[in-house]
Design a protein around this motif. Sequence first.
Motif, mmCIF file in Angstrom:
data_model
loop_
_atom_site.group_PDB
_atom_site.id
_atom_site.type_symbol
_atom_site.label_atom_id
_atom_site.label_comp_id
_atom_site.label_asym_id
_atom_site.label_seq_id
_atom_site.Cartn_x
_atom_site.Cartn_y
_atom_site.Cartn_z
ATOM 1 N N VAL A 36 116.262 -11.792 14.093
ATOM 2 C CA VAL A 36 116.890 -12.016 15.396
ATOM 3 C C VAL A 36 118.405 -12.180 15.321
ATOM 4 O O VAL A 36 119.123 -11.739 16.224
ATOM 5 C CB VAL A 36 116.258 -13.255 16.071
ATOM 6 C CG1 VAL A 36 116.988 -13.624 17.337
ATOM 7 C CG2 VAL A 36 114.784 -12.994 16.358
ATOM 8 N N PHE A 37 118.918 -12.786 14.261
ATOM 9 C CA PHE A 37 120.322 -13.195 14.267
ATOM 10 C C PHE A 37 121.296 -12.033 14.220
ATOM 11 O O PHE A 37 122.469 -12.203 14.593
ATOM 12 C CB PHE A 37 120.592 -14.170 13.113
ATOM 13 C CG PHE A 37 120.489 -15.602 13.527
ATOM 14 C CD1 PHE A 37 121.612 -16.412 13.566
ATOM 15 C CD2 PHE A 37 119.271 -16.138 13.900
ATOM 16 C CE1 PHE A 37 121.516 -17.737 13.964
ATOM 17 C CE2 PHE A 37 119.162 -17.458 14.295
ATOM 18 C CZ PHE A 37 120.287 -18.268 14.330
ATOM 19 N N GLY A 38 120.871 -10.870 13.778
ATOM 20 C CA GLY A 38 121.762 -9.712 13.843
ATOM 21 C C GLY A 38 122.110 -9.369 15.280
ATOM 22 O O GLY A 38 123.282 -9.131 15.610
ATOM 23 N N GLY A 39 121.100 -9.365 16.156
ATOM 24 C CA GLY A 39 121.357 -9.115 17.569
ATOM 25 C C GLY A 39 122.184 -10.207 18.219
ATOM 26 O O GLY A 39 123.024 -9.937 19.087
ATOM 27 N N LEU A 40 121.964 -11.455 17.794
ATOM 28 C CA LEU A 40 122.765 -12.558 18.324
ATOM 29 C C LEU A 40 124.242 -12.397 17.959
ATOM 30 O O LEU A 40 125.135 -12.601 18.798
ATOM 31 C CB LEU A 40 122.239 -13.889 17.799
ATOM 32 C CG LEU A 40 120.898 -14.370 18.359
ATOM 33 C CD1 LEU A 40 120.481 -15.663 17.664
ATOM 34 C CD2 LEU A 40 120.982 -14.588 19.858
ATOM 35 N N LEU A 73 120.727 -10.682 24.311
ATOM 36 C CA LEU A 73 119.608 -9.947 24.894
ATOM 37 C C LEU A 73 118.273 -10.394 24.330
ATOM 38 O O LEU A 73 117.258 -10.393 25.038
ATOM 39 C CB LEU A 73 119.808 -8.444 24.656
ATOM 40 C CG LEU A 73 121.065 -7.823 25.292
ATOM 41 C CD1 LEU A 73 121.163 -6.356 24.918
ATOM 42 C CD2 LEU A 73 121.055 -7.986 26.805
ATOM 43 N N VAL A 74 118.254 -10.786 23.052
ATOM 44 C CA VAL A 74 116.979 -11.133 22.408
ATOM 45 C C VAL A 74 116.394 -12.418 22.967
ATOM 46 O O VAL A 74 115.232 -12.737 22.699
ATOM 47 C CB VAL A 74 117.157 -11.267 20.880
ATOM 48 C CG1 VAL A 74 117.593 -9.946 20.291
ATOM 49 C CG2 VAL A 74 118.164 -12.364 20.547
ATOM 50 N N LEU A 75 117.178 -13.167 23.744
ATOM 51 C CA LEU A 75 116.692 -14.423 24.313
ATOM 52 C C LEU A 75 116.424 -14.325 25.804
ATOM 53 O O LEU A 75 116.044 -15.315 26.430
ATOM 54 C CB LEU A 75 117.716 -15.544 24.062
ATOM 55 C CG LEU A 75 118.074 -15.810 22.601
ATOM 56 C CD1 LEU A 75 119.086 -16.936 22.506
ATOM 57 C CD2 LEU A 75 116.830 -16.139 21.785
ATOM 58 N N HIS A 76 116.603 -13.129 26.387
ATOM 59 C CA HIS A 76 116.464 -12.990 27.829
ATOM 60 C C HIS A 76 115.421 -11.952 28.241
ATOM 61 O O HIS A 76 114.795 -12.114 29.290
ATOM 62 C CB HIS A 76 117.809 -12.609 28.469
ATOM 63 C CG HIS A 76 118.806 -13.725 28.457
ATOM 64 N ND1 HIS A 76 118.886 -14.667 29.445
ATOM 65 C CD2 HIS A 76 119.769 -14.057 27.559
ATOM 66 C CE1 HIS A 76 119.847 -15.534 29.174
ATOM 67 N NE2 HIS A 76 120.408 -15.175 28.023
ATOM 68 N N HIS A 77 115.275 -10.918 27.455
ATOM 69 C CA HIS A 77 114.403 -9.826 27.882
ATOM 70 C C HIS A 77 113.014 -9.977 27.249
ATOM 71 O O HIS A 77 112.544 -11.076 27.022
ATOM 72 C CB HIS A 77 115.055 -8.487 27.547
ATOM 73 C CG HIS A 77 116.261 -8.201 28.408
ATOM 74 N ND1 HIS A 77 116.184 -7.561 29.607
ATOM 75 C CD2 HIS A 77 117.573 -8.504 28.226
ATOM 76 C CE1 HIS A 77 117.387 -7.467 30.156
ATOM 77 N NE2 HIS A 77 118.256 -8.025 29.327
ATOM 78 N N GLU A 78 112.362 -8.847 26.980
ATOM 79 C CA GLU A 78 110.985 -8.881 26.495
ATOM 80 C C GLU A 78 110.866 -9.694 25.204
ATOM 81 O O GLU A 78 111.860 -10.027 24.571
ATOM 82 C CB GLU A 78 110.474 -7.447 26.265
ATOM 83 C CG GLU A 78 110.483 -6.562 27.497
ATOM 84 C CD GLU A 78 111.805 -5.840 27.665
ATOM 85 O OE1 GLU A 78 112.682 -6.024 26.801
ATOM 86 O OE2 GLU A 78 111.979 -5.124 28.660
ATOM 87 N N LEU A 79 109.612 -9.964 24.841
ATOM 88 C CA LEU A 79 109.354 -10.746 23.630
ATOM 89 C C LEU A 79 110.051 -10.099 22.428
ATOM 90 O O LEU A 79 109.861 -8.926 22.146
ATOM 91 C CB LEU A 79 107.845 -10.814 23.366
ATOM 92 C CG LEU A 79 106.971 -11.452 24.442
ATOM 93 C CD1 LEU A 79 105.518 -11.469 23.987
ATOM 94 C CD2 LEU A 79 107.435 -12.867 24.753
ATOM 95 N N TYR A 80 110.856 -10.893 21.751
ATOM 96 C CA TYR A 80 111.544 -10.402 20.555
ATOM 97 C C TYR A 80 111.472 -11.433 19.442
ATOM 98 O O TYR A 80 110.822 -11.203 18.410
ATOM 99 C CB TYR A 80 113.007 -10.059 20.879
ATOM 100 C CG TYR A 80 113.622 -9.110 19.881
ATOM 101 C CD1 TYR A 80 113.522 -7.738 20.069
ATOM 102 C CD2 TYR A 80 114.307 -9.578 18.765
ATOM 103 C CE1 TYR A 80 114.085 -6.855 19.153
ATOM 104 C CE2 TYR A 80 114.872 -8.713 17.857
ATOM 105 C CZ TYR A 80 114.760 -7.353 18.047
ATOM 106 O OH TYR A 80 115.297 -6.481 17.137
ATOM 107 N N LEU A 137 108.336 -14.748 28.044
ATOM 108 C CA LEU A 137 108.033 -16.174 28.036
ATOM 109 C C LEU A 137 108.543 -16.803 29.329
ATOM 110 O O LEU A 137 109.451 -16.261 29.977
ATOM 111 C CB LEU A 137 108.679 -16.847 26.827
ATOM 112 C CG LEU A 137 108.130 -16.471 25.447
ATOM 113 C CD1 LEU A 137 108.957 -17.168 24.364
ATOM 114 C CD2 LEU A 137 106.672 -16.835 25.309
ATOM 115 N N PRO A 138 108.003 -17.945 29.722
ATOM 116 C CA PRO A 138 108.544 -18.642 30.905
ATOM 117 C C PRO A 138 110.016 -18.970 30.708
ATOM 118 O O PRO A 138 110.454 -19.332 29.612
ATOM 119 C CB PRO A 138 107.686 -19.917 30.982
ATOM 120 C CG PRO A 138 106.428 -19.579 30.247
ATOM 121 C CD PRO A 138 106.829 -18.631 29.157
ATOM 122 N N THR A 139 110.786 -18.809 31.754
ATOM 123 C CA THR A 139 112.221 -19.056 31.681
ATOM 124 C C THR A 139 112.569 -20.399 32.323
ATOM 125 O O THR A 139 111.820 -20.925 33.160
ATOM 126 C CB THR A 139 112.996 -17.940 32.395
ATOM 127 O OG1 THR A 139 112.558 -17.875 33.764
ATOM 128 C CG2 THR A 139 112.759 -16.606 31.715
#
Length: 260
Positions: free
Chosen positions: A177-181, A192-199, A245-247
């Motif tokens: 995950v941290f590369g995208g962060l 994006l990895v914390l807002h969109h589809e399951l990642y 996931l629930p936001t």
Amino acid sequence: MISLANLKCPFTVQIFIRQSAFLLLHSRFIFISLWPIRLQFIDLNYRATAMLLSVLYIIGITEEAMTGALSAGRRNMDWFGVMLVASATAIGGGSVRDILLGNYPLTWVKHPEYLLITCLAGIVTTWLAKWVVKFKGIFMRLDALGLAAFSIIGCQVGLNMGLHYGICVVAAIVTGVFGGLLRDLICRQAPLVLHHELYASVALIVACLYLALHHYNIDDNISVVASLVVGYLIRMASVRFKWRLPTFNLLEPANLNNEQ
């Protein structure tokens, strides 16, 4: 000393004892002679798994570097910025993992060719950006495979260091995950990895599955392939069916007044 000749037993019993002793002795020789073959077979299995993960890792960092280059292009960065964002996206997760765990040298320091691949992939993307956007579906599938492979590699790094399973799970998530962060932080956009589809959740599931199979001594080839398939299917299903996931949406008092 008692010999077979001195035993007062039927002749057939003596033959049975001799044959049993012969088979027992020779079975030990056969086992000893086949042991190197068994070790060689185990080594071949290990090398096949390592090669599979290495290929998927190279595919994954290439795809991540190209998506990072696209993000840099949207921010009108020069070629140095493109290579920086591409490299941070592709190998940033593994670097953060190794720094947190004290696993030195870093992967790209030990294998400088990985850094070269990411930089070249970023530069090539500046020429092929339209084609990369056009084949977005293919890159989405490669990203799903790369996420699963990164998560497994993170688990293996933790296991090789003798760390607790919980730390191995953290290593897997950081790797995936941290590369995208880092890409989103450099490009000043919401992760994006914390807002969109399951990642990140996919990385968690892959890590838990791989560690569970490892705990029960399942063959590593089966563990790797099963984790890859499950991670890929869950990731693609989350994209197809918009699983999230629930936001948590916190409304400040000023926003509440405006809504009223």
